[in-house]
Design a protein around this motif. Structure first.
Motif, PDB file in Angstrom:
ATOM      1  N   SER A   1       0.826  -1.201   0.000  1.00 45.76           N
ATOM      2  CA  SER A   1       0.000   0.000   0.000  1.00 45.76           C
ATOM      3  C   SER A   1       0.867   1.261   0.000  1.00 45.76           C
ATOM      4  N   LEU A   2       1.900   1.275   0.837  1.00 48.27           N
ATOM      5  CA  LEU A   2       2.803   2.425   0.897  1.00 48.27           C
ATOM      6  C   LEU A   2       3.525   2.610  -0.428  1.00 48.27           C
ATOM      7  N   TYR A   3       3.958   1.524  -1.043  1.00 45.23           N
ATOM      8  CA  TYR A   3       4.646   1.597  -2.338  1.00 45.23           C
ATOM      9  C   TYR A   3       3.738   2.237  -3.393  1.00 45.23           C
ATOM     10  N   LYS A   4       2.502   1.775  -3.462  1.00 49.33           N
ATOM     11  CA  LYS A   4       1.556   2.323  -4.431  1.00 49.33           C
ATOM     12  C   LYS A   4       1.287   3.800  -4.163  1.00 49.33           C
ATOM     13  N   GLN A   5       1.141   4.168  -2.901  1.00 44.95           N
ATOM     14  CA  GLN A   5       0.892   5.565  -2.553  1.00 44.95           C
ATOM     15  C   GLN A   5       2.074   6.447  -2.942  1.00 44.95           C
ATOM     16  N   LEU A   6       3.288   5.961  -2.694  1.00 47.16           N
ATOM     17  CA  LEU A   6       4.484   6.724  -3.044  1.00 47.16           C
ATOM     18  C   LEU A   6       4.604   6.908  -4.556  1.00 47.16           C
TER      19      LEU A   6
ATOM     20  N   ALA B   1       1.885   9.400  -5.698  1.00 42.40           N
ATOM     21  CA  ALA B   1       2.188  10.763  -5.267  1.00 42.40           C
ATOM     22  C   ALA B   1       3.349  11.351  -6.059  1.00 42.40           C
ATOM     23  N   SER B   2       4.356  10.545  -6.354  1.00 43.94           N
ATOM     24  CA  SER B   2       5.516  11.063  -7.075  1.00 43.94           C
ATOM     25  C   SER B   2       5.187  11.362  -8.531  1.00 43.94           C
ATOM     26  N   GLN B   3       4.172  10.726  -9.086  1.00 42.95           N
ATOM     27  CA  GLN B   3       3.781  11.012 -10.459  1.00 42.95           C
ATOM     28  C   GLN B   3       3.075  12.360 -10.589  1.00 42.95           C
ATOM     29  N   LYS B   4       2.758  12.983  -9.474  1.00 38.97           N
ATOM     30  CA  LYS B   4       2.103  14.282  -9.493  1.00 38.97           C
ATOM     31  C   LYS B   4       3.094  15.442  -9.572  1.00 38.97           C
ATOM     32  N   PHE B   5       4.396  15.143  -9.485  1.00 39.05           N
ATOM     33  CA  PHE B   5       5.391  16.203  -9.652  1.00 39.05           C
ATOM     34  C   PHE B   5       5.258  16.799 -11.043  1.00 39.05           C
TER      35      PHE B   5
ATOM     36  N   ARG C   1      10.155  14.180 -10.835  1.00 40.65           N
ATOM     37  CA  ARG C   1       9.316  12.992 -10.983  1.00 40.65           C
ATOM     38  C   ARG C   1      10.169  11.745 -11.217  1.00 40.65           C
ATOM     39  N   SER C   2      11.101  11.831 -12.153  1.00 39.45           N
ATOM     40  CA  SER C   2      11.923  10.659 -12.466  1.00 39.45           C
ATOM     41  C   SER C   2      12.867  10.317 -11.304  1.00 39.45           C
ATOM     42  N   TYR C   3      13.391  11.327 -10.598  1.00 45.21           N
ATOM     43  CA  TYR C   3      14.250  11.061  -9.448  1.00 45.21           C
ATOM     44  C   TYR C   3      13.463  10.358  -8.344  1.00 45.21           C
ATOM     45  N   ALA C   4      12.253  10.853  -8.062  1.00 41.59           N
ATOM     46  CA  ALA C   4      11.445  10.258  -6.996  1.00 41.59           C
ATOM     47  C   ALA C   4      11.099   8.814  -7.327  1.00 41.59           C
TER      48      ALA C   4
ATOM     49  N   LYS D   1       4.022  14.623  -0.942  1.00 42.97           N
ATOM     50  CA  LYS D   1       2.730  15.301  -1.091  1.00 42.97           C
ATOM     51  C   LYS D   1       2.871  16.805  -0.888  1.00 42.97           C
ATOM     52  N   ARG D   2       3.618  17.202   0.130  1.00 42.91           N
ATOM     53  CA  ARG D   2       3.813  18.623   0.410  1.00 42.91           C
ATOM     54  C   ARG D   2       4.568  19.304  -0.730  1.00 42.91           C
ATOM     55  N   GLN D   3       5.599  18.637  -1.241  1.00 42.35           N
ATOM     56  CA  GLN D   3       6.396  19.229  -2.311  1.00 42.35           C
ATOM     57  C   GLN D   3       5.630  19.331  -3.626  1.00 42.35           C
ATOM     58  N   THR D   4       4.730  18.393  -3.900  1.00 41.30           N
ATOM     59  CA  THR D   4       3.941  18.496  -5.128  1.00 41.30           C
ATOM     60  C   THR D   4       2.992  19.683  -5.049  1.00 41.30           C
ATOM     61  N   VAL D   5       2.437  19.942  -3.880  1.00 48.52           N
ATOM     62  CA  VAL D   5       1.567  21.116  -3.717  1.00 48.52           C
ATOM     63  C   VAL D   5       2.369  22.394  -3.906  1.00 48.52           C
ATOM     64  N   ILE D   6       3.529  22.471  -3.279  1.00 46.77           N
ATOM     65  CA  ILE D   6       4.381  23.659  -3.409  1.00 46.77           C
ATOM     66  C   ILE D   6       4.842  23.820  -4.847  1.00 46.77           C
ATOM     67  N   GLY D   7       5.213  22.720  -5.489  1.00 47.42           N
ATOM     68  CA  GLY D   7       5.656  22.775  -6.876  1.00 47.42           C
ATOM     69  C   GLY D   7       4.570  23.256  -7.814  1.00 47.42           C
ATOM     70  N   ASN D   8       3.329  22.886  -7.535  1.00 47.21           N
ATOM     71  CA  ASN D   8       2.227  23.345  -8.369  1.00 47.21           C
ATOM     72  C   ASN D   8       1.929  24.822  -8.175  1.00 47.21           C
ATOM     73  N   LEU D   9       2.267  25.356  -7.011  1.00 43.87           N
ATOM     74  CA  LEU D   9       2.081  26.782  -6.787  1.00 43.87           C
ATOM     75  C   LEU D   9       3.054  27.610  -7.621  1.00 43.87           C
ATOM     76  N   PHE D  10       4.250  27.084  -7.830  1.00 44.55           N
ATOM     77  CA  PHE D  10       5.299  27.802  -8.554  1.00 44.55           C
ATOM     78  C   PHE D  10       5.674  27.041  -9.816  1.00 44.55           C
ATOM     79  N   ARG D  11       4.708  26.782 -10.634  1.00 43.98           N
ATOM     80  CA  ARG D  11       4.873  25.981 -11.845  1.00 43.98           C
ATOM     81  C   ARG D  11       5.707  26.716 -12.891  1.00 43.98           C
ATOM     82  N   ALA D  12       6.577  25.973 -13.560  1.00 45.36           N
ATOM     83  CA  ALA D  12       7.382  26.532 -14.656  1.00 45.36           C
ATOM     84  C   ALA D  12       6.467  26.761 -15.854  1.00 45.36           C
TER      85      ALA D  12
END
Length: 87
Positions: free
Chosen positions: A12-17, A20-24, A30-33, A68-79
Motif C-alpha cells: 500500500s505504501l509503495y503504491k501511494q508513493l 504521489a511522485s507522479q504528481k510532480f 518525478r523521475s528522481y522520486a 505530497k507537500r512538495q507536489t503542492v508547493i511545486g504546483n504553486l510555482f509551476r514553470a
C-alpha cells in the motif's frame, strides 16, 4: 518473517508513493522520486525483522508526506514551459 499484515502495508505504501511522485510537475523531480522509491524498496525487500520493517514503514510514510507537500508547493510555482523531453 514478514507477516501478511506487513506485506499489505508495504504494498500500500509503495503504491501511494508511486502515485504521489507522479504528481510532480517537473520531469526531473518525478523521475528522481520514482527511481529513488524503486531503489529503496528493492534494497529493503529482504528485511525479516518486524521492528525494522515497522521502522522502514514509518520512514516511508514520512517521505510520502514530504512528496505530497512538495507536489503542492511545486504546483504553486509551476514553470511556464515543459522540457523538450516531456513534449
Amino acid at each position: 518473517m514478514a507477516t501478511t499484515g506487513h506485506k499489505m502495508k508495504v504494498l500500500s505504501l509503495y503504491k501511494q508513493l508511486i502515485r504521489a511522485s507522479q504528481k510532480f510537475d517537473s520531469y526531473n523531480f518525478r523521475s528522481y522520486a520514482l527511481r529513488r522509491i524503486r531503489h529503496a524498496f528493492r534494497e529493503n525487500k529482504a528485511l525479516t525483522d518486524g521492528a525494522q520493517i515497522e521502522s522502514e514503514l514509518a520512514y516511508g510514510q514520512s517521505n510520502l508526506d514530504i512528496i505530497k507537500r512538495q507536489t503542492v508547493i511545486g504546483n504553486l510555482f509551476r514553470a511556464p514551459d515543459k522540457l523538450v523531453i516531456e513534449k
